[in-house]
Design a protein around this motif. Sequence first.
Motif, PDB file in Angstrom:
ATOM      1  N   LEU A 161       0.825  -1.206   0.000  1.00  0.00           N
ATOM      2  CA  LEU A 161       0.000   0.000   0.000  1.00  0.00           C
ATOM      3  C   LEU A 161       0.856   1.251   0.000  1.00  0.00           C
ATOM      4  CD1 LEU A 161      -2.636   1.611   0.332  1.00  0.00           C
ATOM      5  CD2 LEU A 161      -2.453   1.221   2.807  1.00  0.00           C
ATOM      6  N   TRP A 162       1.821   1.325   0.876  1.00  0.00           N
ATOM      7  CA  TRP A 162       2.578   2.567   1.013  1.00  0.00           C
ATOM      8  C   TRP A 162       3.551   2.794  -0.140  1.00  0.00           C
ATOM      9  CZ3 TRP A 162       0.922   6.405   3.738  1.00  0.00           C
ATOM     10  CH2 TRP A 162      -0.013   6.129   4.743  1.00  0.00           C
ATOM     11  N   ASP A 163       3.945   1.721  -0.820  1.00  0.00           N
ATOM     12  CA  ASP A 163       4.722   1.903  -2.045  1.00  0.00           C
ATOM     13  C   ASP A 163       3.842   2.513  -3.131  1.00  0.00           C
ATOM     14  OD1 ASP A 163       7.085   1.846  -3.425  1.00  0.00           O
ATOM     15  OD2 ASP A 163       6.975  -0.271  -3.973  1.00  0.00           O
ATOM     16  N   ILE A 164       2.588   2.067  -3.207  1.00  0.00           N
ATOM     17  CA  ILE A 164       1.652   2.627  -4.177  1.00  0.00           C
ATOM     18  C   ILE A 164       1.304   4.072  -3.816  1.00  0.00           C
ATOM     19  CG2 ILE A 164      -0.657   2.398  -5.162  1.00  0.00           C
ATOM     20  CD1 ILE A 164      -0.353  -0.642  -4.751  1.00  0.00           C
ATOM     21  N   VAL A 165       1.171   4.349  -2.533  1.00  0.00           N
ATOM     22  CA  VAL A 165       0.911   5.726  -2.094  1.00  0.00           C
ATOM     23  C   VAL A 165       1.965   6.675  -2.647  1.00  0.00           C
ATOM     24  CG1 VAL A 165       0.950   7.260  -0.083  1.00  0.00           C
ATOM     25  CG2 VAL A 165      -0.422   5.178  -0.018  1.00  0.00           C
ATOM     26  N   SER A 166       3.214   6.262  -2.619  1.00  0.00           N
ATOM     27  CA  SER A 166       4.284   7.150  -3.101  1.00  0.00           C
ATOM     28  C   SER A 166       4.088   7.496  -4.574  1.00  0.00           C
ATOM     29  CB  SER A 166       5.652   6.498  -2.879  1.00  0.00           C
ATOM     30  OG  SER A 166       5.819   5.342  -3.686  1.00  0.00           O
ATOM     31  N   ILE A 167       3.554   6.553  -5.356  1.00  0.00           N
ATOM     32  CA  ILE A 167       3.320   6.801  -6.783  1.00  0.00           C
ATOM     33  C   ILE A 167       2.130   7.725  -6.984  1.00  0.00           C
ATOM     34  CG2 ILE A 167       2.703   5.703  -8.970  1.00  0.00           C
ATOM     35  CD1 ILE A 167       4.221   3.193  -7.989  1.00  0.00           C
ATOM     36  N   VAL A 168       1.012   7.424  -6.322  1.00  0.00           N
ATOM     37  CA  VAL A 168      -0.193   8.234  -6.479  1.00  0.00           C
ATOM     38  C   VAL A 168       0.029   9.633  -5.915  1.00  0.00           C
ATOM     39  CG1 VAL A 168      -2.646   8.424  -5.903  1.00  0.00           C
ATOM     40  CG2 VAL A 168      -1.665   6.194  -6.446  1.00  0.00           C
ATOM     41  N   LYS A 169       0.700   9.718  -4.804  1.00  0.00           N
ATOM     42  CA  LYS A 169       0.989  11.009  -4.173  1.00  0.00           C
ATOM     43  C   LYS A 169       1.787  11.916  -5.124  1.00  0.00           C
ATOM     44  CE  LYS A 169       3.484  12.828  -0.134  1.00  0.00           C
ATOM     45  NZ  LYS A 169       4.212  12.445   1.104  1.00  0.00           N
ATOM     46  N   ALA A 170       2.784  11.354  -5.765  1.00  0.00           N
ATOM     47  CA  ALA A 170       3.596  12.144  -6.701  1.00  0.00           C
ATOM     48  C   ALA A 170       2.755  12.601  -7.891  1.00  0.00           C
ATOM     49  CB  ALA A 170       4.787  11.321  -7.181  1.00  0.00           C
ATOM     50  N   GLU A 171       1.820  11.753  -8.344  1.00  0.00           N
ATOM     51  CA  GLU A 171       0.966  12.134  -9.470  1.00  0.00           C
ATOM     52  C   GLU A 171       0.025  13.264  -9.086  1.00  0.00           C
ATOM     53  OE1 GLU A 171      -0.234  11.822 -13.472  1.00  0.00           O
ATOM     54  OE2 GLU A 171       1.409  10.799 -12.434  1.00  0.00           O
ATOM     55  N   VAL A 172      -0.568  13.185  -7.905  1.00  0.00           N
ATOM     56  CA  VAL A 172      -1.462  14.244  -7.437  1.00  0.00           C
ATOM     57  C   VAL A 172      -0.705  15.565  -7.347  1.00  0.00           C
ATOM     58  CG1 VAL A 172      -2.834  15.073  -5.492  1.00  0.00           C
ATOM     59  CG2 VAL A 172      -3.020  12.686  -6.216  1.00  0.00           C
ATOM     60  N   ALA A 173       0.496  15.526  -6.813  1.00  0.00           N
ATOM     61  CA  ALA A 173       1.307  16.743  -6.705  1.00  0.00           C
ATOM     62  C   ALA A 173       1.599  17.316  -8.088  1.00  0.00           C
ATOM     63  CB  ALA A 173       2.607  16.444  -5.967  1.00  0.00           C
ATOM     64  N   ALA A 174       1.901  16.449  -9.056  1.00  0.00           N
ATOM     65  CA  ALA A 174       2.213  16.910 -10.409  1.00  0.00           C
ATOM     66  C   ALA A 174       0.978  17.516 -11.074  1.00  0.00           C
ATOM     67  CB  ALA A 174       2.750  15.745 -11.246  1.00  0.00           C
ATOM     68  N   LEU A 175      -0.180  16.928 -10.852  1.00  0.00           N
ATOM     69  CA  LEU A 175      -1.414  17.461 -11.429  1.00  0.00           C
ATOM     70  C   LEU A 175      -1.729  18.845 -10.854  1.00  0.00           C
ATOM     71  CD1 LEU A 175      -3.654  14.250 -11.425  1.00  0.00           C
ATOM     72  CD2 LEU A 175      -2.580  15.340 -13.411  1.00  0.00           C
ATOM     73  N   ALA A 176      -1.572  18.976  -9.550  1.00  0.00           N
ATOM     74  CA  ALA A 176      -1.811  20.274  -8.916  1.00  0.00           C
ATOM     75  C   ALA A 176      -0.832  21.319  -9.439  1.00  0.00           C
ATOM     76  CB  ALA A 176      -1.707  20.145  -7.401  1.00  0.00           C
ATOM     77  N   GLN A 177       0.404  20.925  -9.590  1.00  0.00           N
ATOM     78  CA  GLN A 177       1.430  21.832 -10.100  1.00  0.00           C
ATOM     79  C   GLN A 177       1.106  22.272 -11.528  1.00  0.00           C
ATOM     80  OE1 GLN A 177       4.099  23.129  -8.525  1.00  0.00           O
ATOM     81  NE2 GLN A 177       4.684  24.277 -10.372  1.00  0.00           N
ATOM     82  N   ALA A 178       0.495  21.365 -12.294  1.00  0.00           N
ATOM     83  CA  ALA A 178       0.141  21.676 -13.682  1.00  0.00           C
ATOM     84  C   ALA A 178      -1.114  22.529 -13.778  1.00  0.00           C
ATOM     85  CB  ALA A 178      -0.051  20.383 -14.468  1.00  0.00           C
ATOM     86  N   GLY A 179      -1.775  22.782 -12.660  1.00  0.00           N
ATOM     87  CA  GLY A 179      -2.943  23.638 -12.656  1.00  0.00           C
ATOM     88  C   GLY A 179      -4.259  22.930 -12.902  1.00  0.00           C
TER      89      GLY A 179
END
Length: 366
Positions: A161-179
């Motif tokens: 679970l927490w390995d997958i969290v690291s992937i999804v978390k990074a994607e959410v951050a990238a989406l927010a950064q992209a606006g």
Amino acid sequence: MIPAYRADHVGSLLRPRELLAARWRGVPAEELSAIEDRYVLRLLAQQQMLGLDVFTDGELRRSNFMSNFTDAVEGLDLDGAVSRRWDASKRDSRVPVSNVTGVVVSKLHQRRGLTTNELPFLIQRSPGPFKITLPSATQFPAIAYKRGVSDAAYASHSELLWDIVSIVKAEVAALAQAGVPYIQIDAPRYSYYIDEKWRGWMQSEMGVDPEAALDEAIAADNACLDAGRRDGVTLAIHLCRGNNRSHWYAEGGYDAIAEKLFSSLNADRFLLEYDDERSGSFDPLRFVPHGKFVVLGLVTSKTPTLESVETLRARVDEASRYVPLEHLALSPQCGFASTMEGNILTEEQQWAKLERVVQTARQIWG
């Protein structure tokens, strides 16, 4: 200030026949992408014509609602998928090919961004605010972890679970950064905690305590949601009880988890399933903190029957006894195509339901 998005929808839309046929034929990637582009543009135009407040690409580029994850990582064996054929709706329980998640056979390795093939087109072509959907990290340990296989890479469901969290978390951050204005996490596994059958399954098959697992699930989703926290970004979580091919797999109201769930999850919007008696009453909504939005999934995406405006207005009025009307919105209870095969209704019936969402929302909120 969080946008209201009164006429909302969960995300996935029925795939046109040409697109399905192209996928099954295995056309070259460039040709498939061109077909997808053409139909995404049509979907965006149709959503604009109906007056929906937020747009999606219908998840047309995915084989199922979570395939943007499974397509982007290595370490899953699709041929050894865990059987998940129990179907409480008493219909044909065969699992479509597109719903296969696979079994974790090695440490997960991310090859590309989860939404690399979706985001640029929406940024360029969406006629208004759009949402990007991501599967919850909590979706995978229950369905992709196989004892005797996966434990060679991950000692426990929790470690995976927490390995997958690291992937999804990074994607959410990238989406927010992209606006991206609206990021939605789709989290069907919370339904495990409200259905006694599935709570028992978690104990017997997964070997986990449901209450401890619920706490960990909330912590995992919060880690991902918090990664996208910034001005101008709406963070939402969608909870359902199964939707594949108009089926369902869990039942029960939110009562058993409402106080903990609504008070602890760091989402701006809760998209909740309330389309039939399996969903329980609105009473658990009393635990929703002040200022958070509840999107009432009152229109079913499972059957063609079209709900009346009067019925929907009455139900919204009932829900407003627990959450102020200004913090409510309306949507179907789930997407129309959790897998690319889609639910058992026509595109015309799908659009009629979304039009009904808009009609009702405009009558209630203007």
